[in-house]
Design a protein around this motif. Structure first.
Motif, short mmCIF file in Angstrom:
data_model
loop_
_atom_site.label_atom_id
_atom_site.label_comp_id
_atom_site.label_asym_id
_atom_site.label_seq_id
_atom_site.Cartn_x
_atom_site.Cartn_y
_atom_site.Cartn_z
N ARG A 1 0.85 -1.19 0.00
CA ARG A 1 0.00 0.00 0.00
C ARG A 1 0.89 1.24 0.00
O ARG A 1 1.93 1.26 0.64
CB ARG A 1 -0.88 0.01 1.24
N HIS B 1 -7.73 1.62 -1.49
CA HIS B 1 -6.95 0.41 -1.73
C HIS B 1 -5.45 0.65 -1.57
O HIS B 1 -4.65 -0.24 -1.85
CB HIS B 1 -7.23 -0.14 -3.13
N GLN C 1 -3.67 2.92 -3.28
CA GLN C 1 -3.09 3.21 -4.59
C GLN C 1 -3.02 4.72 -4.79
O GLN C 1 -3.97 5.43 -4.49
CB GLN C 1 -3.94 2.56 -5.68
#
Length: 147
Positions: free
Chosen positions: A23, A99, A101
């Protein structure tokens, strides 16, 4: 037989977690500078393509794009080519989705077109949406140059 299946499942879990992307976290970005790296060496399929990419790679070595990540989602993009500064700076935004990103805003000199970045081995690697899946872009990545 049952033990072998459990062992295979365990190995698959370990291998997938080792190769998975990490992450992106705010603390990894705030106050840092990252430079875009162009890596075209693996792209050519035949001799002619590799020769052409080698020439392009030499030119791209003279192109520098730096991303300075600030708090509150501010992003400054600096670009220069052949030691000529293209623009003093472009200001845009960055954010990290749920997520983990990284999503970059667009500037006059940089377009993010359906691209997000994932952390892989300490590098920010772009991924593009293709046929409903995020596919890794092998020829470009961001490398941290200053904290």
């Amino acid at each position: 037989m049952k033990r072998i299946l459990i062992l295979l499942a365990l190995i698959g879990t370990v291998v997938s977690s080792v190769t998975a992307q990490d992450r992106v976290r705010e603390r990894d970005l705030i106050g840092t500078s990252w430079e875009m790296v162009f890596d075209l060496e693996e792209e050519g399929g035949n001799l002619f393509e590799r020769m052409a990419l080698s020439a392009v790679s030499g030119i791209l070595d003279e192109v520098h794009v730096r991303f300075d990540f600030e708090d509150d989602g501010e992003l400054y993009v600096w670009a220069d080519a052949f030691d000529i500064e293209v623009d003093e700076e472009d200001e845009t935004r960055w954010n990290i989705n749920k997520h983990g990103q990284l999503i970059l805003g667009e500037t006059e000199h940089f377009e993010a077109d359906d691209t997000l970045f994932m952390m892989e081995d300490g590098l920010l690697v772009p991924h593009k949406m293709e046929r409903g899946k995020w596919v890794r872009e092998d020829s470009i990545y961001l490398k941290e140059v200053r904290r």
